[in-house]
Motif scaffolding. Structure first.
Motif, PDB file in Angstrom:
ATOM      1  N   ALA A  40      47.614  46.864  33.750  1.00 33.64           N
ATOM      2  CA  ALA A  40      46.762  47.921  33.247  1.00 33.64           C
ATOM      3  C   ALA A  40      45.329  47.401  32.549  1.00 33.64           C
ATOM      4  O   ALA A  40      44.370  47.905  32.776  1.00 33.64           O
ATOM      5  N   TYR A  41      45.420  46.329  32.078  1.00 31.11           N
ATOM      6  CA  TYR A  41      44.122  45.767  31.566  1.00 31.11           C
ATOM      7  C   TYR A  41      43.380  45.344  32.499  1.00 31.11           C
ATOM      8  O   TYR A  41      42.223  45.772  32.382  1.00 31.11           O
ATOM      9  N   ARG A  42      43.557  44.730  33.591  1.00 33.70           N
ATOM     10  CA  ARG A  42      42.738  44.522  34.604  1.00 33.70           C
ATOM     11  C   ARG A  42      42.252  45.798  35.439  1.00 33.70           C
ATOM     12  O   ARG A  42      41.138  45.968  35.688  1.00 33.70           O
ATOM     13  N   GLY A  43      43.307  46.766  35.351  1.00 40.07           N
ATOM     14  CA  GLY A  43      42.627  47.936  36.036  1.00 40.07           C
ATOM     15  C   GLY A  43      41.778  48.548  35.128  1.00 40.07           C
ATOM     16  O   GLY A  43      40.967  49.279  35.832  1.00 40.07           O
ATOM     17  N   TYR A  44      41.719  48.513  33.751  1.00 43.78           N
ATOM     18  CA  TYR A  44      40.536  49.114  33.012  1.00 43.78           C
ATOM     19  C   TYR A  44      39.433  48.520  33.465  1.00 43.78           C
ATOM     20  O   TYR A  44      38.312  49.343  33.663  1.00 43.78           O
ATOM     21  N   TYR A  45      39.181  47.275  33.567  1.00 44.33           N
ATOM     22  CA  TYR A  45      37.917  46.722  34.149  1.00 44.33           C
ATOM     23  C   TYR A  45      37.671  47.211  35.585  1.00 44.33           C
ATOM     24  O   TYR A  45      36.588  47.341  35.848  1.00 44.33           O
ATOM     25  N   ALA A  46      38.653  47.330  36.351  1.00 40.63           N
ATOM     26  CA  ALA A  46      38.401  47.829  37.792  1.00 40.63           C
ATOM     27  C   ALA A  46      37.829  48.919  37.767  1.00 40.63           C
ATOM     28  O   ALA A  46      37.194  49.403  38.699  1.00 40.63           O
ATOM     29  N   LEU A  47      38.171  49.991  36.829  1.00 39.28           N
ATOM     30  CA  LEU A  47      37.647  51.392  36.689  1.00 39.28           C
ATOM     31  C   LEU A  47      36.327  51.256  36.065  1.00 39.28           C
ATOM     32  O   LEU A  47      35.637  52.581  35.833  1.00 39.28           O
TER      33      LEU A  47
END
Length: 210
Positions: A40-47
């Motif tokens: 989810a942390y990496r997904g935050y930057y992906a978004l």
């Protein structure tokens, strides 16, 4: 007088706190949950999120940065699903070798990644090496990046590797197979750590994304 007898009674054996199956279930859930929040942390930057970044991304490189984090989020999400999905499969003879190989890779990769990068960040903070960053970074606070990696990112990788090892350790149970699995994993981590230290020393090049 006839001898008095008492009716036989049967008692069910209840699982104890040391029940291996219960430990395996808890470790599997812990490994999955631990990986999920980092995905989810990496997904935050992906978004497109940019909080806590130790610098700024160069104009025109934002999409590249997002795609790299999206790829990382997908890989880590798969790692989160694996322990939970594997839990009911450990008793299947044909599935066990595949699961042991997958968890071996997860344990070795997590521990090796953490130990190599922790060593590099400590040396960087001490001024003994310089970490090289890709051109996508317009500005970078090197101390902040070192501390973020040392205190946040790499502990996650280390715990992930240890949790994967703990799942396999519990699933294997005592015996020669467990000892061999641990010995090969520890040897691989040691060899890859040595290679990583040579990389840090400048024999091979490497760039840090975040």
């Amino acid at each position: 007088m006839g001898r008095m007898t008492t009716p036989e009674t049967t008692t069910a054996t209840l699982p104890t706190r040391d029940d291996p199956n219960r430990r395996l279930r808890r470790l599997s859930l812990a490994a999955g949950g631990w990986a999920l929040w980092y995905a989810a942390y990496r997904g935050y930057y992906a978004l497109g999120g940019d909080a806590f970044l130790p610098g700024t991304i160069r104009a025109g490189s934002g999409t590249t940065f997002q795609l790299m984090n999206a790829a990382g989020a997908v890989v880590i999400a798969i790692a989160a699903v694996l322990p939970v999905a594997a839990y009911p499969l450990w008793r299947r003879r044909r599935a066990r070798p595949v699961l042991l190989a997958l968890f071996w890779v997860g344990a070795v990769a997590g521990c090796m990644h953490a130990l190599v990068d922790i060593a590099e960040r400590i040396l960087s903070l001490a001024g003994l090496v310089e970490v090289h960053y890709p051109a996508m970074w317009a500005t970078i606070d090197r101390r902040a990046a070192d501390l973020q990696d040392l205190l946040f990112n790499e502990p996650w990788f280390l715990v992930t590797g240890l949790l994967f090892a703990a799942v396999a350790w519990t699933a294997l149970g005592p015996g020669r197979t467990r000892r061999r699995w641990v010995a090969t994993a520890a040897t691989a981590v040691a060899l890859l750590l040595a290679l990583g230290l040579l990389t840090i020393g400048g024999v091979l090049g490497r760039a840090i994304v975040l």
